[in-house]
Design an enzyme around this catalytic site. Structure first.
Site: not given
Lengths: 356, 356
Positions: A73, A75, A99, A129-130, A158, A332
């Protein structure tokens, strides 16, 4: 395509990761990075490239007997005083480094440097995705262009500390609701306190013994947790409702239906409202395409506990694993980073797998 | 005083109640009704009248050996499709009829019809009782003009079904807080779920056995109830805090300090934050002024469970009881009403007490 940020895929994987990170792409703002990725892939010449929203698909069409997907992803979670990135001695620090712009960079390096892979390749670089699932680019593509998903195996890049993490656990969220009768708290014996009834719900959670099943050779670890509790009308009222939000993370040997049945049985006697349910994915590491990948990576595979987009591939019949640079526990966090050695190792192992 | 709504205190208590109800006076909007009451009391001639905000105080100064207070609030809870009032066969139905324009009307009838009472009288008609305590007119007057409260006994004309309700229970609110450690719910064993710890707090509430002490001859009934519970960070996070709001209603043989000590002991091991604490009031029915009142009313007195403004009088050393027309369980309901027979009975008994 003029005015598009230029993206040089001939630079090394560390520089490329940093370049990708420093094109800000918080969920909802993926346009610029998707433009850069699309432009760079089109300029390679050996790939068929498609664009849908801010998701870019590119594929070789070499007629190989096997096709594999590499997906990442584009984003990130919101900026948190950690953008743009900075380079330290052995790590790249900042938003997206872990990430998962590092994984994206590995995939883009392969797209550029392996024009004749031993397996046909399909690349996905996707948005959303987030955030809430409705905005997930892969979810949209799976519904709109299912043929793009035709493949024998998929690797989602990932962060996994460069370990193969197989499958993923499913997730179920339910509200367990207890009812009572309101009364003024000065004459509480006229009512029936719903919050007090939550004691038994919480006690069942305390009594829970997690299953740790081995599925296709990997050990999973389930969990049953209250993630929210809410009740109360006013400071002088015996309340008539309490709502405990429970999250069940279930191993991929259980179907969503079995997971729901377990929770309904576990909280028998209470009202249950399902608010979210997503299947897990079996690791499928015994399948030939997956076994070959694990062998080349050369490390002991482990189970993926968190839910990831591998479950979308699994649902379409494509076995999938997570494998990428970065520590998943750093995702995150404000301090996210990726080790430069992991970036290089992931690129090297995947190149070996696709050229050996 | 021109333009002020006229208020004829010579009309019967039923008509007067209805007239008061139909001057809308939801908390914050007491000006018109306070103007009407002030004007009517001033026109009587035999009372000294004072005004502070929308609270009106009036008193006889006859040099009697005993002085008693009659008090009622002028505000109501919000309109709820039940205003203005309507008269049915044996009841007046609508906003304010029960809580507590009926009691106000009884007091105003006495002000007008008993110019030479056997005890000196002090009347309070006040604002802001149905809202946060800071807006309560009696609270303000107690701080600003404590001399206005000089008296031997007080009757608060809140609805009691024309029974003498003695004293009131105190109220204590605390937040009982449990702590844990956050984690992603997919790897919940890395955290420590605070909500699960609330099981023991709620179990203690379930185990609670209420005290029912007899104080000055009246039996009280305590209560310990969760009135709120809140915890949770997000649907995929093991939460690190849960907060249970507990309301302890305590009999007037316990001081606020004793009540707090009891709750701290009862929830030993948890963090406690006191959010509200108001003392109860002993009924004091053995005191001569109160005993004389109970005798004239001629019904068995009972304990007041809910907190009321009698506790303000009690805190200033003035024994006080609740006595008035209307069923307290109908207060704050859309269907509130007052029986006409109770209005008449209350007026008759109080006149008998003050003229006998």
């Amino acid at each position: 395509m003029s005015g598009m940020p230029s993206l040089d895929l001939s630079q090394d994987v560390v520089s490329l990761t940093r370049t990708l990170c420093d094109i800000e792409s918080v969920s909802g703002n993926e346009r610029a990075v998707a433009d850069a990725v699309e432009g760079a892939l089109r300029s390679l010449g050996h790939l068929r490239v498609e664009r849908d929203g801010d998701t870019v698909m590119a594929r070789t069409e070499l007629g190989r007997p096997e096709r594999v997907v590499l997906a990442g992803h584009l984003d990130t979670v919101p900026v948190n005083g950690n953008w743009p990135t900075r380079l330290e001695a052995d790590r790249l620090v900042g938003l997206g480094s872990c990430d998962m712009k590092g994984g994206d960079a590995v995939a883009l390096r392969i797209a550029a440097s392996v024009p004749q892979p031993n397996r046909d390749l399909t690349f996905f670089f996707y948005e959303g995705e987030e955030v809430e699932e409705e905005r997930n680019g892969l979810k949209r593509i799976a519904a709109k262009h299912p043929a793009w998903f035709d493949a024998d195996f998929a690797v989602l890049l990932e962060p996994t500390e460069a370990m193969v993490e197989g499958g993923c656990q499913g997730t179920l969220r339910v509200d367990v609701v207890a009812h009572g009768t309101r009364a003024h708290s000065a004459r509480s014996w006229r009512g029936d306190n719903a919050i007090h009834k939550a004691a038994a719900v919480l006690q069942r959670l305390n009594d829970y013994e997690p299953r740790r099943p081995v599925v296709d050779g990997l050990q999973y670890h389930e969990g049953l947790n209250a993630v929210g509790i809410h009740g109360g009308v006013a400071g002088n009222v015996v309340p008539d409702e309490v709502r405990v939000s429970v999250n069940y993370r279930f191993a991929p040997d259980r179907s969503p239906e079995e997971a729901e049945a377990f929770v309904r049985e576990y909280f028998a006697g209470y009202d249950l409202e399902v608010t979210d349910l997503a299947p897990g994915a079996r690791p499928g590491l015994q399948l030939p395409a997956a076994a070959a990948f694990v062998e080349v990576i050369g490390r002991e595979p482990r189970a993926k506990m968190g839910w990831t987009d591998v479950s979308r591939f699994s649902a379409l019949g494509v076995p999938a694993v997570n494998y990428g640079p970065g520590d998943p526990l750093m995702a995150h966090t404000q301090d996210e980073f990726v080790q430069l050695a992991e970036l290089r190792e992931c690129e090297e192992r995947m190149v070996a797998w696709l050229t050996g």
